[in-house]
Design a protein around this motif. Structure first.
Motif, PDB file in Angstrom:
ATOM      1  N   LYS A   1       0.813  -1.215   0.000  1.00 21.74           N
ATOM      2  CA  LYS A   1       0.000   0.000   0.000  1.00 21.74           C
ATOM      3  C   LYS A   1       0.849   1.269   0.000  1.00 21.74           C
ATOM      4  CE  LYS A   1      -4.017  -2.064   0.266  1.00 21.74           C
ATOM      5  NZ  LYS A   1      -5.022  -1.956  -0.832  1.00 21.74           N
ATOM      6  N   ARG A   2       2.149   1.106  -0.179  1.00 27.97           N
ATOM      7  CA  ARG A   2       3.055   2.257  -0.128  1.00 27.97           C
ATOM      8  C   ARG A   2       2.680   3.307  -1.176  1.00 27.97           C
ATOM      9  NH1 ARG A   2       8.307   3.038  -2.457  1.00 27.97           N
ATOM     10  NH2 ARG A   2       9.589   4.483  -1.222  1.00 27.97           N
ATOM     11  N   GLY A   3       2.335   2.868  -2.376  1.00 27.20           N
ATOM     12  CA  GLY A   3       1.945   3.807  -3.422  1.00 27.20           C
ATOM     13  C   GLY A   3       0.672   4.556  -3.079  1.00 27.20           C
ATOM     14  N   ASN A   4      -0.288   3.873  -2.456  1.00 28.06           N
ATOM     15  CA  ASN A   4      -1.530   4.542  -2.042  1.00 28.06           C
ATOM     16  C   ASN A   4      -1.264   5.592  -0.971  1.00 28.06           C
ATOM     17  OD1 ASN A   4      -2.882   2.836  -3.789  1.00 28.06           O
ATOM     18  ND2 ASN A   4      -3.484   1.378  -2.200  1.00 28.06           N
ATOM     19  N   ILE A   5      -0.356   5.260  -0.052  1.00 22.91           N
ATOM     20  CA  ILE A   5      -0.002   6.220   0.999  1.00 22.91           C
ATOM     21  C   ILE A   5       0.658   7.452   0.395  1.00 22.91           C
ATOM     22  CG2 ILE A   5       1.401   6.573   3.067  1.00 22.91           C
ATOM     23  CD1 ILE A   5       1.079   3.552   3.615  1.00 22.91           C
ATOM     24  N   ARG A   6       1.546   7.234  -0.575  1.00 24.06           N
ATOM     25  CA  ARG A   6       2.205   8.357  -1.242  1.00 24.06           C
ATOM     26  C   ARG A   6       1.183   9.253  -1.941  1.00 24.06           C
ATOM     27  NH1 ARG A   6       5.448   5.693  -4.285  1.00 24.06           N
ATOM     28  NH2 ARG A   6       4.032   5.558  -6.053  1.00 24.06           N
ATOM     29  N   ASN A   7       0.237   8.666  -2.657  1.00 26.09           N
ATOM     30  CA  ASN A   7      -0.781   9.461  -3.347  1.00 26.09           C
ATOM     31  C   ASN A   7      -1.660  10.226  -2.361  1.00 26.09           C
ATOM     32  OD1 ASN A   7       0.114   8.498  -5.827  1.00 26.09           O
ATOM     33  ND2 ASN A   7      -1.326   6.782  -5.836  1.00 26.09           N
ATOM     34  N   LEU A   8      -1.975   9.594  -1.233  1.00 30.67           N
ATOM     35  CA  LEU A   8      -2.795  10.258  -0.224  1.00 30.67           C
ATOM     36  C   LEU A   8      -2.074  11.457   0.369  1.00 30.67           C
ATOM     37  CD1 LEU A   8      -5.195  10.473   1.712  1.00 30.67           C
ATOM     38  CD2 LEU A   8      -4.108   8.721   3.153  1.00 30.67           C
ATOM     39  N   LEU A   9      -0.795  11.285   0.694  1.00 28.81           N
ATOM     40  CA  LEU A   9      -0.037  12.392   1.276  1.00 28.81           C
ATOM     41  C   LEU A   9       0.184  13.513   0.267  1.00 28.81           C
ATOM     42  CD1 LEU A   9       2.599  10.380   3.349  1.00 28.81           C
ATOM     43  CD2 LEU A   9       0.611  11.621   4.213  1.00 28.81           C
ATOM     44  N   TYR A  10       0.425  13.161  -0.993  1.00 26.29           N
ATOM     45  CA  TYR A  10       0.555  14.187  -2.024  1.00 26.29           C
ATOM     46  C   TYR A  10      -0.750  14.964  -2.169  1.00 26.29           C
ATOM     47  CZ  TYR A  10       5.062  12.426  -3.778  1.00 26.29           C
ATOM     48  OH  TYR A  10       6.383  12.080  -3.911  1.00 26.29           O
ATOM     49  N   ARG A  11      -1.856  14.247  -2.193  1.00 31.86           N
ATOM     50  CA  ARG A  11      -3.160  14.908  -2.347  1.00 31.86           C
ATOM     51  C   ARG A  11      -3.479  15.792  -1.144  1.00 31.86           C
ATOM     52  NH1 ARG A  11      -5.880  10.613  -2.857  1.00 31.86           N
ATOM     53  NH2 ARG A  11      -7.020  10.566  -0.877  1.00 31.86           N
ATOM     54  N   PHE A  12      -3.179  15.293   0.054  1.00 32.66           N
ATOM     55  CA  PHE A  12      -3.418  16.062   1.271  1.00 32.66           C
ATOM     56  C   PHE A  12      -2.605  17.359   1.276  1.00 32.66           C
ATOM     57  CE2 PHE A  12      -1.288  16.898   5.371  1.00 32.66           C
ATOM     58  CZ  PHE A  12      -2.342  17.454   6.071  1.00 32.66           C
ATOM     59  N   THR A  13      -1.316  17.254   0.936  1.00 27.64           N
ATOM     60  CA  THR A  13      -0.453  18.438   0.949  1.00 27.64           C
ATOM     61  C   THR A  13      -0.881  19.466  -0.097  1.00 27.64           C
ATOM     62  OG1 THR A  13       1.355  16.962   1.585  1.00 27.64           O
ATOM     63  CG2 THR A  13       1.940  19.201   0.990  1.00 27.64           C
ATOM     64  N   ASN A  14      -1.251  18.995  -1.270  1.00 32.86           N
ATOM     65  CA  ASN A  14      -1.727  19.919  -2.298  1.00 32.86           C
ATOM     66  C   ASN A  14      -3.030  20.595  -1.885  1.00 32.86           C
ATOM     67  OD1 ASN A  14      -0.258  19.853  -5.217  1.00 32.86           O
ATOM     68  ND2 ASN A  14       0.100  17.940  -4.125  1.00 32.86           N
ATOM     69  N   ASP A  15      -3.885  19.863  -1.209  1.00 33.76           N
ATOM     70  CA  ASP A  15      -5.198  20.414  -0.855  1.00 33.76           C
ATOM     71  C   ASP A  15      -5.122  21.439   0.274  1.00 33.76           C
ATOM     72  OD1 ASP A  15      -6.480  19.033  -2.813  1.00 33.76           O
ATOM     73  OD2 ASP A  15      -7.118  17.370  -1.534  1.00 33.76           O
ATOM     74  N   ILE A  16      -4.101  21.362   1.148  1.00 32.37           N
ATOM     75  CA  ILE A  16      -4.018  22.394   2.184  1.00 32.37           C
ATOM     76  C   ILE A  16      -3.653  23.748   1.565  1.00 32.37           C
ATOM     77  CG2 ILE A  16      -3.395  20.729   3.972  1.00 32.37           C
ATOM     78  CD1 ILE A  16      -0.526  21.729   3.831  1.00 32.37           C
TER      79      ILE A  16
END
Length: 234
Positions: free
Chosen positions: A124-139
Motif C-alpha cells: 500500500k506504499r503507493g496509495n499512501i504516497r498518493n494520499l499524502l501528495y493529495r493532502f499536501t496539495n489540498d491544504i
C-alpha cells in the motif's frame, strides 16, 4: 541426543518468549502513551481537525482511517503477543507437550497475521504516497493557513512540487511529508518488524523441536509402574 535437543529447545523457548513478552508489554505501554499524550500535538491538531473545507476534509478522513487502522492493529497484536508469550512461558516451564502444542497452534497464525500485515503495508506504499501528495496539495488549494504553517514548520518545507504554490530552493512539502513517513516506515520495518518476525520464527522452531524430540518420560514411567503393579494386570 534427542533429549539434549529438547532440553536446549525448552531453554530457548523460555528465553525467546520472555523477550517477546517484554517487547509486547513495551508496545502496549508505548501505544497508550502515544494515544493519550501531547506527543506531536500540532500534527494531531492538523489531521484530527474535523472542520476543514472540502476536499481537504476527505483527505484528512482517509488519513485518520489509515492511522487508526495501523494503530489499533499494532496495539491489538501487542496485547495478543502478551497473552501468547505467557502461554509459551508456561509451556516451557511445565514440561507438558499439550501446552506447547496449544502455544504452537496460536503462534503460527499470529506469525502469519503479522507477516501478512507487513506485506500489506508495503504493497500500500503507493496509495499512501498518493494520499499524502493529495493532502499536501489540498491544504494549499483550500488556503488552510493553520495547516500550512504547521506542515512547513514541522518538515522545513514550502509549497508543492508544481503549480502556483511552488517555492524555489526549498524542498516541496508533498515530497518532504512523504519522505518523512516513508523513512519512518522503513526504519520501523528494519528495527522492529524484521527482528520480531525472526524472533517469532525462532520460537516456532523451538516449539516444533520440543514436540518432535522430547521423550515421553511420564508416559513410559506410568507404563513401567503398571507392569510392576500386580493389581494393574488383573
Amino acid at each position: 541426543m534427542t533429549s539434549k535437543i529438547a532440553f536446549i529447545s525448552r531453554i530457548l523457548l523460555f528465553c525467546l518468549n520472555l523477550i517477546m513478552l517484554l517487547c509486547s508489554i513495551g508496545l502496549v505501554v508505548w501505544g497508550s502513551f502515544i494515544g493519550n499524550s501531547p506527543y506531536d500535538r500540532q500534527l494531531k491538531d492538523v489531521i484530527f481537525n474535523y472542520n476543514s473545507p472540502e476536499p481537504l476534509a476527505d483527505d484528512k478522513y482517509d488519513m485518520r482511517a489509515w492511522i487508526w487502522s495501523v494503530y489499533w492493529s499494532i496495539y491489538g497484536l501487542s496485547i495478543g503477543g502478551v497473552l501468547i508469550s505467557i502461554i509459551g512461558l508456561i509451556g516451557a516451564i511445565s514440561r507438558k507437550k499439550t501446552v506447547v502444542a496449544t502455544f504452537l497452534v496460536l503462534m503460527v497464525p499470529f506469525f502469519l497475521l503479522q507477516f501478512g500485515g507487513a506485506i500489506t503495508v508495503w504493497t500500500k506504499r503507493g496509495n499512501i504516497r498518493n494520499l499524502l501528495y493529495r493532502f499536501t496539495n489540498d491544504i494549499y488549494l483550500t488556503e488552510s493557513v493553520f495547516d500550512i504553517s504547521i506542515i512547513q514548520n514541522t518538515y522545513k518545507c514550502c509549497g508543492v512540487r508544481s503549480g502556483e504554490w511552488a517555492c524555489p530552493n526549498v524542498p516541496p512539502c508533498d515530497t518532504a511529508v512523504f519522505d518523512s513517513v516513508d523513512n519512518t516506515m522503513m526504519i520501523a520495518g528494519l528495527i522492529f518488524f524484521i527482528p520480531v518476525l525472526f524472533l517469532e520464527l525462532s520460537i516456532i522452531t523451538s516449539s516444533v523441536l520440543i514436540l518432535k524430540f522430547e521423550p515421553r518420560i511420564r508416559k513410559e514411567k506410568k507404563q513401567e509402574n503398571d507392569q510392576n503393579d500386580p493389581w494393574a494386570t488383573q
